[in-house]
Scaffold this active site. Structure first.
Site, mmCIF file in Angstrom:
data_model
loop_
_atom_site.group_PDB
_atom_site.id
_atom_site.type_symbol
_atom_site.label_atom_id
_atom_site.label_comp_id
_atom_site.label_asym_id
_atom_site.label_seq_id
_atom_site.Cartn_x
_atom_site.Cartn_y
_atom_site.Cartn_z
ATOM 1 N N VAL A 167 -67.673 -7.241 86.062
ATOM 2 C CA VAL A 167 -68.325 -6.431 85.027
ATOM 3 C C VAL A 167 -69.713 -6.031 85.492
ATOM 4 O O VAL A 167 -70.292 -6.676 86.368
ATOM 5 C CB VAL A 167 -68.436 -7.195 83.682
ATOM 6 C CG1 VAL A 167 -67.086 -7.378 83.031
ATOM 7 C CG2 VAL A 167 -69.131 -8.541 83.870
ATOM 8 N N ASP A 201 -69.801 -17.532 86.000
ATOM 9 C CA ASP A 201 -68.538 -17.179 86.656
ATOM 10 C C ASP A 201 -67.912 -18.492 87.156
ATOM 11 O O ASP A 201 -67.271 -19.200 86.389
ATOM 12 C CB ASP A 201 -68.858 -16.184 87.776
ATOM 13 C CG ASP A 201 -67.646 -15.684 88.531
ATOM 14 O OD1 ASP A 201 -66.523 -16.060 88.194
ATOM 15 O OD2 ASP A 201 -67.826 -14.918 89.497
ATOM 16 N N ASP A 220 -75.436 -6.146 87.857
ATOM 17 C CA ASP A 220 -75.354 -5.090 88.869
ATOM 18 C C ASP A 220 -74.090 -5.186 89.706
ATOM 19 O O ASP A 220 -73.406 -6.206 89.730
ATOM 20 C CB ASP A 220 -76.538 -5.218 89.836
ATOM 21 C CG ASP A 220 -76.363 -6.414 90.789
ATOM 22 O OD1 ASP A 220 -76.164 -7.534 90.290
ATOM 23 O OD2 ASP A 220 -76.382 -6.206 92.020
ATOM 24 N N GLU A 241 -78.844 -17.224 81.163
ATOM 25 C CA GLU A 241 -78.103 -16.563 82.248
ATOM 26 C C GLU A 241 -77.423 -15.300 81.718
ATOM 27 O O GLU A 241 -77.112 -15.207 80.534
ATOM 28 C CB GLU A 241 -77.012 -17.503 82.787
ATOM 29 C CG GLU A 241 -77.322 -18.128 84.132
ATOM 30 C CD GLU A 241 -77.239 -17.160 85.318
ATOM 31 O OE1 GLU A 241 -77.437 -15.938 85.149
ATOM 32 O OE2 GLU A 241 -76.972 -17.643 86.424
ATOM 33 N N ASP A 242 -77.175 -14.375 82.622
ATOM 34 C CA ASP A 242 -76.402 -13.187 82.245
ATOM 35 C C ASP A 242 -74.916 -13.535 82.157
ATOM 36 O O ASP A 242 -74.228 -13.163 81.226
ATOM 37 C CB ASP A 242 -76.633 -12.030 83.231
ATOM 38 C CG ASP A 242 -76.467 -12.439 84.697
ATOM 39 O OD1 ASP A 242 -76.222 -13.630 84.988
ATOM 40 O OD2 ASP A 242 -76.582 -11.551 85.568
ATOM 41 N N LYS A 248 -66.999 -16.140 82.101
ATOM 42 C CA LYS A 248 -65.640 -15.954 82.645
ATOM 43 C C LYS A 248 -65.005 -17.335 82.681
ATOM 44 O O LYS A 248 -64.969 -17.978 83.731
ATOM 45 C CB LYS A 248 -65.716 -15.396 84.069
ATOM 46 C CG LYS A 248 -66.168 -13.957 84.176
ATOM 47 C CD LYS A 248 -66.073 -13.538 85.638
ATOM 48 C CE LYS A 248 -66.693 -12.191 85.880
ATOM 49 N NZ LYS A 248 -66.798 -11.877 87.321
#
Ligand code: IMP
Length: 188
Positions: free
Chosen positions: A162, A112, A168, A108-109, A140
């Site tokens: 971010v 959250d 994006d 995953e990027d 996060k």
């Protein structure tokens, strides 16, 4: 041409500043690649990248992995054009590879709230992999509400929006080579 890495960017009328430089990112990914190469030796892991955001992280990570490995992708719905999660996860592309008996590494990027990762771990777990690990470039941790498994974290970051390096804002900013953070919010 150099990589696209300005100090500040304006997207949708909001100003972002560099938070993690290209060098910091690459150095950390190199460490993660070394660690995975060691821990998955002789296991021929398959990386499953979560589109769209994880494509750049995954591309760099795999090039620091020095053992035989494979890759496939799935796609989840994104935030839409907002900076907060819709609270719903939709899968937009299925995994093609057969994961039964494989050592699977979900990539995953960013984690959250943890909702997407929880959904994925539950779903991929049903495919009977030999093992299931999770790596995220960013976490996060203060925003994470769901009890999710995360085995490898690139960077723990504050609960602020971010972008860059695959991430994006309303589909823009993925091509930035560094990670940027919303400036105004952070200075409040
Ligand atoms: P979660 O389900 O709340 O953990 O959110 C995960 C997804 O939301 C990520 O895969 C990203 O696509 C998106 N996301 C979360 N935080 C950010 C951010 O700060 N910038 C850009 N996208 C984000």
């Amino acid at each position: 041409m150099d990589l696209y890495q300005p100090e500040y960017v304006n997207i949708n009328g909001e100003k972002f500043r560099v938070y993690l430089t290209h060098e910091e990112i690459q150095q950390r990914i190199r460490q993660l690649g070394d660690q995975l190469s060691h821990e998955f030796k002789d296991k021929k892991p398959i990386f499953i990248g979560v589109l769209n955001g994880a494509y750049i992280f995954l591309a760099d990570l795999m090039r620091y992995v020095t053992i035989p490995c494979e890759v496939d992708f799935l796609k989840l719905s994104s935030y839409g054009d907002e900076k907060v999660s819709s609270g719903q996860v939709k899968q937009l592309k299925e995994i093609d590879a057969n994961l039964k008996g494989r050592h699977v590494i979900l990539v995953e990027d960013i984690v959250d709230t943890g909702l997407s990762m929880k959904y994925l771990v539950d779903k991929v777990g049903e495919l009977k992999p030999a093992s299931l690990s999770v790596i995220t470039m960013l976490h996060k941790s203060d925003a994470t509400k769901y009890n999710v498994q995360i085995d490898y974290v690139g960077f723990k970051i504050p609960d602020l929006f971010v972008l860059g390096y695959g991430l994006d804002y309303a589909q823009e900013g993925r091509n930035l080579a560094q990670i940027y953070i919303l400036q105004e919010k952070e200075e409040n």
